[in-house]
Design a protein around this motif. Structure first.
Motif: not given
Length: 53
Positions: A1-5, A11-17, A24-30
């Motif tokens: 799941m993508p995560v927005m700082s 936008i990052h992966t949920d495993g990124c530090d 958490p966001i459900s979809d990437l931005p358009d």
């Protein structure tokens, strides 16, 4: 799941530090059409945008 700082809205992966306090966001931005549109190296492990989401 993508995560927005929450710091810079990147936008990052949920495993990124690098996202700090992320949301958490459900979809990437358009605006994201390819993996090249995502600045962080945490996306480098994916071959396609479809694989990443």
């Amino acid at each position: 799941m993508p995560v927005m700082s929450t710091d810079d809205f990147s936008i990052h992966t949920d495993g990124c530090d690098r996202y700090g306090d992320g949301m958490p966001i459900s979809d990437l931005p358009d605006e994201v059409d390819t993996l090249d549109d995502l600045d962080c190296q945490c996306w480098d492990g994916f071959e396609t945008l479809e694989e990443a989401t």
